[in-house]
Design a protein around this motif. Structure first.
Motif, PDB file in Angstrom:
ATOM      1  N   GLN A  24      15.100   7.416  30.338  1.00  0.00           N
ATOM      2  CA  GLN A  24      16.425   7.211  29.951  1.00  0.00           C
ATOM      3  C   GLN A  24      16.839   6.034  29.196  1.00  0.00           C
ATOM      4  OE1 GLN A  24      18.218  10.218  29.474  1.00  0.00           O
ATOM      5  NE2 GLN A  24      16.529  11.423  30.723  1.00  0.00           N
ATOM      6  N   ILE A  31      22.695   3.719  29.210  1.00  0.00           N
ATOM      7  CA  ILE A  31      22.838   4.776  29.937  1.00  0.00           C
ATOM      8  C   ILE A  31      23.483   4.711  31.387  1.00  0.00           C
ATOM      9  CG2 ILE A  31      20.687   4.498  31.148  1.00  0.00           C
ATOM     10  CD1 ILE A  31      22.117   7.946  30.440  1.00  0.00           C
ATOM     11  N   ILE A  40      22.929  13.609  33.642  1.00  0.00           N
ATOM     12  CA  ILE A  40      21.434  13.240  32.997  1.00  0.00           C
ATOM     13  C   ILE A  40      20.630  13.025  33.875  1.00  0.00           C
ATOM     14  CG2 ILE A  40      20.179  11.521  31.518  1.00  0.00           C
ATOM     15  CD1 ILE A  40      22.878  11.240  29.990  1.00  0.00           C
TER      16      ILE A  40
END
Length: 302
Positions: A24, A31, A40
């Motif tokens: 990520q 993030i 996510i």
């Protein structure tokens, strides 16, 4: 001395988290500040914070230069957890040892871990004796002393990470933690004890890589390193990995016989030491050899 406690939200590290963090962060450096991070990662808000904490103290991600919100994957993170990396899902016991070392050496980010494994020595690890020693050590270094509740949260997380509890939920959570597989701590009658039954699990080449990492951090110009330093200095490999003199000696002798290892063992004039020899003096070289021998797919990093 700068110190840090908590951050893990009392969650032990889980084997899948470092791969998720690596993936990520490569996609979106911010993030961990995004509103949709929960969706996510597929976990709650506190667990997202825990993933970031573990990725940082395991040296898998780091802040970008001159940024307080953007992260990048470290070289170790790329080698271990990128697609085609050495061991993305921590299936090799050597990876768990390596991550333990990364945590312990980060005094400013994982202070209680550093003290327990790299400084403290006792036949057992009980709060009643351990906490006063922590406070004394911090005071001697003019460091901030955390509250009792903060120390308890860190202590609980250490215990759950290395020595699974008997309750079903906590036991299952702990079994997902790769640190529980190296057996550094055992729990008997509710008390934690340093384990003496784990040492053969530590791969020689991983120890060699850790020794080189320690050596370079001390002074990257040093041509020799005494076995006493490796064994007994605070935050040394010997202390941090709970190794005996025989453990270190046996592994070092075998490493010295490996032509790819960039140091040799020497006892000239009765001084036991490691001597740096010509070649690539880096931990990556030995780790690459370890993972090749373990038949882990190295992908682009072979």
């Amino acid at each position: 001395m700068r110190v840090s406690f908590s951050g893990h939200e009392t969650f032990p590290l889980r084997s899948s988290w470092l791969k998720k963090a690596t993936d990520q962060v490569r996609i979106e450096p911010c993030i961990f500040r995004q509103d949709d991070a929960i969706a996510i990662f597929g976990v709650g808000k506190n667990m997202v914070r825990s993933i970031k904490h573990w990725a940082l103290i395991c040296n898998i991600i780091e802040l970008m230069p001159e940024s307080r919100t953007e992260y990048q994957v470290t070289e170790l993170g790329k080698l271990l957890f990128s697609d085609g990396g050495w061991d993305p899902f921590i299936e090799d016991v050597g990876t768990a040892w390596l991550l333990h070392w990364q945590i312990v050496k980060q005094v400013e980010r994982a202070t209680l871990w550093s003290f327990l494994f790299g400084v403290y020595r006792s036949s057992n690890i009980e709060q009643s004796t351990f906490f006063p020693e922590v406070r004394q050590w911090l005071s001697s270094r003019n460091a901030d002393i955390p509250s009792e509740s903060t120390l308890k949260r860190d202590f609980l997380c250490i215990g759950n990470s290395y020595a699974p509890l008997s309750s079903k939920r906590q036991y299952e959570d702990s079994l997902q933690c790769p640190l529980s597989g190296i057996g550094l701590i055992v729990r008997e009658g509710g008390v934690l004890y340093p384990s003496k039954r784990h040492r053969q699990q530590l791969p020689d080449l991983v120890l060699g890589a850790i020794v080189i990492d320690y050596w370079l951090a001390l002074d990257d110009t040093l041509k020799t390193l005494s076995i006493e330093q490796v064994l007994r200095d605070d935050l040394s490999p010997g202390k941090s990995l709970f190794l005996s003199e025989d453990d270190v000696y046996d592994k070092i002798i075998r490493l010295s016989e490996n032509p790819d290892v960039p140091f040799i063992y020497d006892e000239t004039a009765g001084i036991r030491q490691l001597v740096r020899i010509k070649g690539d003096f880096s931990s990556v070289r030995l780790l690459t050899q370890h993972y090749l021998a373990s038949q882990i797919d190295l992908g682009d990093y072979a």
